[in-house]
Design an enzyme around this catalytic site. Structure first.
Site, PDB file in Angstrom:
ATOM      1  CG  HIS A   1      -2.339  -1.274   1.418  1.00  0.00           C
ATOM      2  ND1 HIS A   1      -3.547  -0.265   1.615  1.00  0.00           N
ATOM      3  CD2 HIS A   1      -2.435  -2.292   0.831  1.00  0.00           C
ATOM      4  CE1 HIS A   1      -3.914  -1.694   1.598  1.00  0.00           C
ATOM      5  NE2 HIS A   1      -3.474  -2.165   0.969  1.00  0.00           N
TER       6      HIS A   1
ATOM      7  CE1 TYR B   1      -5.014   3.669   8.987  1.00  0.00           C
ATOM      8  CE2 TYR B   1      -5.873   3.367  10.815  1.00  0.00           C
ATOM      9  CZ  TYR B   1      -5.568   3.301  10.047  1.00  0.00           C
ATOM     10  OH  TYR B   1      -4.465   2.533  10.061  1.00  0.00           O
TER      11      TYR B   1
ATOM     12  N   PRO C   1      -4.542   0.253  18.449  1.00  0.00           N
ATOM     13  CG  PRO C   1      -6.758  -1.042  17.546  1.00  0.00           C
ATOM     14  CD  PRO C   1      -5.764  -0.892  19.295  1.00  0.00           C
TER      15      PRO C   1
ATOM     16  CE  LYS D   1       4.057   2.854  13.535  1.00  0.00           C
ATOM     17  NZ  LYS D   1       3.909   2.913  12.255  1.00  0.00           N
TER      18      LYS D   1
ATOM     19  CE1 TYR E   1      -1.369   3.813   9.647  1.00  0.00           C
ATOM     20  CE2 TYR E   1       0.074   2.698   6.986  1.00  0.00           C
ATOM     21  CZ  TYR E   1      -1.255   2.843   8.503  1.00  0.00           C
ATOM     22  OH  TYR E   1      -2.337   1.605   8.221  1.00  0.00           O
TER      23      TYR E   1
HETATM   24  C1  PHB Z   1      -6.389  -5.093  10.185  1.00  0.00           C
HETATM   25  O1  PHB Z   1      -6.431  -4.935   8.817  1.00  0.00           O
HETATM   26  O2  PHB Z   1      -6.596  -5.377  11.212  1.00  0.00           O
HETATM   27  C2  PHB Z   1      -5.376  -2.907  11.173  1.00  0.00           C
HETATM   28  C3  PHB Z   1      -5.447  -1.910   9.628  1.00  0.00           C
HETATM   29  C4  PHB Z   1      -5.080  -1.263  10.476  1.00  0.00           C
HETATM   30  C5  PHB Z   1      -4.906  -0.925  11.762  1.00  0.00           C
HETATM   31  C6  PHB Z   1      -5.547  -1.776  12.379  1.00  0.00           C
HETATM   32  C7  PHB Z   1      -5.783  -2.766  12.021  1.00  0.00           C
HETATM   33  O3  PHB Z   1      -4.706   0.693  12.407  1.00  0.00           O
END
Ligand code: PHB
Ligand code: APR
Length: 396
Positions: free
Chosen positions: A75, A204, A296, A300, A388
């Site tokens: 990505h 997000y 989450p 990280k 990130y």
């Molecule tokens: C996930 O795909 O489980 C995932 C992706 C991004 C995050 C947290 C979890 O910030």
């Protein structure tokens, strides 16, 4: 009671313990992994899914990147959602070519277990009554039971890679460790859906009803999350209710929304930040979730585990090769510098995107201003992107 020896006894066969054992093998150092659960359980447990550039490089350079290269989804950007619109953060453009890779933690675990066994590694599943002894002395040991038989494993060093609820951190005598803690007044309800991703990048989404995250695992499986109460009862969430809430929070003015599909799994996780200092006592070294956990939002958790064991493997290599303790002595300090920066970032992403019931109207306006800033300023977006994709893994 049978007795045997190794150089490094590793407790826990998650990403931290497995990667450590793999790196040590490459440095010519023996280890034994003692894992409480079955191999199948470890390989099927759904956890995190985003690898930083540095973690991808580590897996590749150490020879376990073949399937990751084939099946991992690279990505080059993420999207921040606000007021039914998505704003792209061009990660790769802002970080001199770095990217993240979407690849489930359990896939990393599968690859590492397979490689350890192929290399003749000693990985023991379904170990119970695991306890550590004489960690202050020259020859620490681990006692455990497997197949009804008691064993003692004598080691030079012990790596505590047994996650947040493991036995290693609590085995350090009182008064040595300081825990730094923050719990958040919400959790995430996560689902895995049999539905092809309807967009190539993660979204997000900030929403008045609470945060939502659109993610994926493969070209046929979507991973989605909804901010919920920390003690939310997952049984109150029918599949229809979940999809309706996901559509409400994620749908954008341009018509985009996730594709609906069969829900394969649903669960609720609490959100917490925690760091223990130091990450070492005597011959016991903590790594990964055993030493720290992050909410989450910044993706990280698994990456911090990888960074810790990189430092630990190099420190042990220096000990066995050069007979020098210096790197082992600085292990905790070196890891904690990076851990705290990842904690800051995870806390910041969490604060930026979630709905806080105790926010005042001022707090709400400030949060919206911050979202506006991050999605419109190149400097602000570059800071998000740098964190990130992952800060450098340093050994000093
Ligand atoms: C996930 O795909 O489980 C995932 C992706 C991004 C995050 C947290 C979890 O910030
Ligand atoms: N004895 C042996 N093994 C144990 C014990 C014990 N007493 N207690 C726990 N374990 C095992 C668990 O079963 C698990 O497989 O230790 C392992 C710890 O693995 P993880 O929890 O995955 O922790 P870590 O390897 O540090 O990886 C961190 O995991 O929780 C996610 O978000 C987190 O992605 C991050 C990653």
């Amino acid at each position: 009671m049978s007795k045997f020896n190794t150089q490094v006894g590793i407790i826990g066969g998650g990403p931290a313990g497995l990667m450590l054992s793999h790196l040590l093998h490459q440095h010519g150092i023996n280890s034994v992994i003692l894992e409480a659960r079955s191999r199948q359980y470890c390989e099927e447990r759904i956890r995190a899914g985003v690898l930083e550039q540095g973690a991808v490089d580590m897996l590749r350079q150490s020879g376990v990147g073949a399937r990751l290269d084939r099946e991992g989804l690279r990505h080059e950007g993420i999207e921040i959602g606000l007021n039914e619109r998505r704003y792209r953060i061009p990660l790769t453009e802002l970080t001199n070519g770095k990217a993240v890779t979407v690849y489930g933690q359990h896939e990393v675990v599968k690859d590492l277990i397979a490689q350890r066994l192929k290399d003749g590694g000693d990985v023991r599943f379904e170990c119970s009554d695991v306890s550590v002894h004489a960690i202050e002395g020259p020859k620490p040991a681990i006692n455990f039971t497997q197949n009804g038989e008691e064993h003692t494993l004598a080691c030079d060093y012990i790596a505590g890679c047994d996650g947040f609820h493991g036995i290693c951190r609590p085995s350090i005598p009182p008064g040595i460790l300081t825990g730094y803690d923050r719990t958040y007044p919400f959790g995430w309800l996560g689902i895995l859906a049999e539905a092809p991703p309807s967009l190539d990048e993660l979204v997000y989404m900030h929403h008045d009803r609470g945060f939502a995250l659109y993610s994926m695992r493969s070209p046929t499986v979507t991973r989605l999350y909804l901010q919920c109460k920390p003690d939310e009862d997952v049984n109150l969430w029918s599949d229809d209710r979940i999809w309706s809430e996901l559509f409400t929070r994620l749908r954008c003015k341009d018509g985009w929304c996730p594709t609906e599909g069969k829900i394969l799994q649903k669960s609720v996780t609490g959100m917490r930040s925690y760091v223990t200092e130091p990450m070492q006592f005597g011959k016991l070294f903590l790594a990964g979730d055993a030493a720290h956990i992050v909410p989450p939002t910044g993706a990280k958790g698994m990456n911090l585990a990888m960074a810790d064991v990189y430092v630990l493997a190099e420190s042990l290599r220096a000990f066995y090769r050069d007979n020098s303790n210096a790197k082992l002595q600085s292990y905790s300090r070196v890891c904690l510098r990076r851990v705290w920066k990842a904690q800051r970032f995870s806390w910041w992403m969490t604060s930026l995107l979630h709905r806080f019931d105790d926010h005042s109207p001022f707090d709400n306006r400030r949060q919206l201003a911050e979202l506006d800033y991050v999605t419109s300023s190149r400097a602000a977006a570059a800071s998000l992107a740098e964190n990130y994709v992952g800060l450098p893994m340093e050994l000093e």
